[in-house]
Design an enzyme around this catalytic site. Structure first.
Site, short mmCIF file in Angstrom:
data_model
loop_
_atom_site.label_atom_id
_atom_site.label_comp_id
_atom_site.label_asym_id
_atom_site.label_seq_id
_atom_site.Cartn_x
_atom_site.Cartn_y
_atom_site.Cartn_z
N GLU A 195 53.80 39.21 38.65
CA GLU A 195 52.92 38.13 39.09
C GLU A 195 53.70 37.01 39.77
O GLU A 195 53.20 36.35 40.67
CB GLU A 195 52.14 37.56 37.89
N CYS A 200 46.86 36.63 26.20
CA CYS A 200 46.93 37.12 27.58
C CYS A 200 48.28 36.76 28.20
O CYS A 200 49.29 37.36 27.87
CB CYS A 200 45.74 36.60 28.37
N GLU A 221 18.77 27.03 31.42
CA GLU A 221 19.32 25.71 31.76
C GLU A 221 19.65 25.68 33.25
O GLU A 221 20.29 26.58 33.77
CB GLU A 221 20.59 25.49 30.93
N LEU A 264 25.83 15.32 30.26
CA LEU A 264 25.11 14.73 29.13
C LEU A 264 25.06 15.67 27.93
O LEU A 264 24.57 15.31 26.88
CB LEU A 264 23.68 14.38 29.55
N HIS A 289 41.18 38.17 25.04
CA HIS A 289 40.80 36.79 24.70
C HIS A 289 39.92 36.75 23.44
O HIS A 289 38.70 36.71 23.53
CB HIS A 289 40.04 36.15 25.87
N GLU A 314 39.35 34.40 21.52
CA GLU A 314 38.63 33.12 21.37
C GLU A 314 37.20 33.22 21.85
O GLU A 314 36.33 32.46 21.41
CB GLU A 314 39.37 32.01 22.11
N GLN A 358 52.12 38.14 27.40
CA GLN A 358 53.06 38.64 28.42
C GLN A 358 54.38 37.87 28.35
O GLN A 358 55.47 38.45 28.44
CB GLN A 358 52.43 38.53 29.80
N ILE A 414 20.83 18.34 46.18
CA ILE A 414 20.31 19.19 47.26
C ILE A 414 20.36 20.67 46.90
O ILE A 414 19.38 21.40 47.02
CB ILE A 414 21.10 18.94 48.57
N1 GLN Z 1 47.94 35.96 34.94
C1 GLN Z 1 47.94 37.00 33.99
C2 GLN Z 1 47.28 38.27 34.49
O1 GLN Z 1 46.53 38.25 35.43
C3 GLN Z 1 47.30 36.57 32.69
C4 GLN Z 1 45.85 36.29 32.84
C5 GLN Z 1 45.30 35.52 31.67
O2 GLN Z 1 46.05 34.92 30.93
N2 GLN Z 1 44.00 35.50 31.52
O3 GLN Z 1 47.50 39.32 33.95
#
Ligand code: GLN
Length: 548
Positions: free
Chosen positions: A405, A381, A139, A15, A520, A522, A385, A147
């Site tokens: 990765e 991020c 909140e 909501l 990040h 953002e 890469q 539950i």
């Molecule tokens: N998977 C990548 C890492 O662990 C990038 C992680 C991400 O984009 N937050 O480095």
């Protein structure tokens, strides 16, 4: 000691409780008060760090490295107050703390029970930092009657009794469904929800009712009578075109006044809403539009990239343009020969963060397209890469470049691990180390880290400084040992960790706007204080939009 406002929800989920809490925080600030917002989530995960973005939306990271619910993002965007690890807790976290204490023998042989041990733990959490602000807004996730939520409801009930009278109020958010056939707004679900709340000992002071249109006087009076609140404490929350109008809309409805009345604060300080007037003006009166493609993996659920979408909107507000975001599924590009037809017509391309191999070849192709066609590119991020792998393969001649990765076969074939698994790093003045196979929760490089920018680079100009700190959440890292080779190919490493070992930012200097960041940005953008990278990225997109 802070005054407490507990925000609960009823009838249905989604909501906009988080938004209502955040907007109320902003309104209290506008009246000169200091605030902190907290989220208590009933689920059993210790934190949302390991939850799928498809299911739970984005994980919001705090400066102090906690992986939290995306509502904390709303809180920060509306109040500008940096959230802390101690602003988010789940049942899982509470129970694991209680069980740790039990194993340590802290309870001296007592039988451990939900009341008082679990509820005490929740109350301790609520009290943290209560001498720092005027209002603490807490909140409770989920809806009344769930539950898992019961211990939290019981804890806030007790908490309001422990505190001096009049220092805690309860605000309950519900839905007033509109039945088209009869043309009526129905109050019964709200009555039932309040009944449920009262059966566990909580009487709401304020009702916030989500409805499509205004609440007629008759329904308002009915709600007040049956739910035992004052008519002016029944607040309508109507659908808005932009969430950033919420503080003004709630103010028009009298929410902040009702809250101050409930606390008995008279006379109430006058609000200064110029910040939100300006925000609304920018969002509702753009002078143009730019189209940005987000090439990601979790594109079916927009909440997965919540902060990025918001930060782009903020960048648009700074440039007085509307940012139209289109979600492009990177996986479709994985096998595509030519991504051109799908990426043509965008004024900028953003490749966000992500985990796992799916869609990564597509992201690499998107980076290549942006580089070759001089389209503004922001890689965040994983998006950075992938841009580095693209540069390594297609410009520096390292055709076997990849990331540890994804490349499980790395040991067996020719492979250049341009992106590698970081196992040891420095945080503040101590060393952190991780091993393959460690727990998945909370083991990444998380939270705020400093970076040093190279004088004369694009990012140094954008930030207007060479010292920054930004939030991180990743396990893998661009390997600095490829720096020379990549720089010879023209890619500039324009931001590094202070010790020079971890690449934080890359850019192509001969491109109108191509920047990749390991962190990040953002997460730190606000509508009234757009992040410099998003502001400049949208400016670059606006320039492209003028040329085409
Ligand atoms: N998977 C990548 C890492 O662990 C990038 C992680 C991400 O984009 N937050 O480095």
């Amino acid at each position: 000691m802070a005054r407490y406002i507990f925000i609960t929800g009823g009838v249905v989920s989604s909501l906009g409780k988080g938004l209502a809490s955040a907007a109320l925080g902003a309104l209290l600030q506008a009246r000169g008060y200091s605030v902190r917002l907290r989220k208590l989530d009933p689920y059993l995960n210790v934190d949302p760090g390991t939850m799928s973005p498809f299911e739970h939306g984005e994980v919001f990271v705090t400066d102090d490295g906690a992986e939290t619910d995306l509502d904390l993002g709303h809180y920060e965007r509306f109040t500008g107050v940096a959230a802390r690890a101690t602003d988010s807790v789940s049942s899982g976290r509470v129970y694991s703390t209680v069980l740790e204490k039990e194993r340590r023998g802290d309870y001296l042989g007592k039988t451990i029970q939900v009341i008082p041990h679990v509820t005490n733990e929740i109350k301790d959490f609520l009290s943290i930092g209560d001498d720092e602000v005027d209002f603490m807004l807490c909140e409770i996730g989920g809806t009344v009657g769930d539950i898992e939520g019961l211990p939290f409801f019981e804890a806030i009930r007790q908490f309001s009794q422990d505190r001096p009278r009049g220092e805690c109020i309860f605000m309950h958010l519900t839905l007033l469904p509109f039945i088209k056939a009869s043309g009526e707004l129905k109050t019964k679900p709200t009555q039932h929800s309040v009944k449920e709340l009262r059966s566990i000992g909580i009487a709401p002071d304020i009702l916030v009712c989500r409805s499509e249109g205004p609440i007629p006087v008759k329904e308002r009076e009915k709600l007040a009578l049956f739910c035992n609140v004052r008519p002016d404490s029944v607040i309508a929350a109507q659908d808005l075109k932009s969430i950033y109008e919420a503080p003004l809309a709630y103010h028009r409805e009298g929410l902040d006044q009702a809250v101050l009345d409930a606390f008995g604060i008279h006379p109430a300080p006058k609000p200064n809403l110029t910040r939100w007037d300006d925000v609304a003006d920018r969002i509702y009166n753009p002078e143009g539009e730019v189209k940005v493609a987000i090439v990601g993996k979790y594109t079916q659920l927009e909440d997965a990239y919540k902060s990025i979408a918001e930060a782009l909107t903020h960048g648009g507000m700074a440039n007085r343009v509307r940012v139209r975001i289109e979600w492009v599924d990177a996986e479709i590009f994985d096998k595509a020969e030519d991504v051109g037809p799908s990426l043509e017509g965008y004024h900028a391309i953003l490749v966000p963060g992500g985990f796992g191999e799916r869609g990564t070849e597509g992201k690499i192709k998107a980076a290549q397209y942006a580089r070759e066609h001089k389209v503004p590119y922001l890689g965040i991020c994983l998006g950075m890469q992938m841009a580095v792998i693209e540069a390594a393969r297609n410009v520096a001649g390292l055709d076997a470049a990849g990331s540890e990765e994804f490349d499980h076969e790395a040991g067996k074939k020719r492979f250049e691990p341009v992106v590698y698994h970081l196992k040891e790093w420095v945080q503040g003045n101590h060393k952190v180390s991780r091993q393959v196979g460690d727990d998945k929760g909370g083991t990444m490089r998380l939270g705020a880290y400093n970076a040093t920018l190279t004088e004369g680079t694009k990012v140094a100009a954008i930030y207007g400084t060479t010292q920054i700190d930004e939030r991180h959440r990743h396990r893998y890292e661009v390997d600095v040992k490829y720096r020379d080779q990549l720089e010879q190919a023209g890619l500039v490493f324009s931001g590094m960790s202070p010790d020079g070992s971890l690449p934080e930012i890359i850019e192509w200097p001969d491109h109108p706007w191509f920047i990749g960041v390991q962190f990040h940005p953002e997460l730190k953008s606000k509508p009234f204080d757009p992040h410099p990278l998003f502001k400049d990225f949208v400016r670059a997109a606006k320039e492209v939009s003028r040329l085409v």
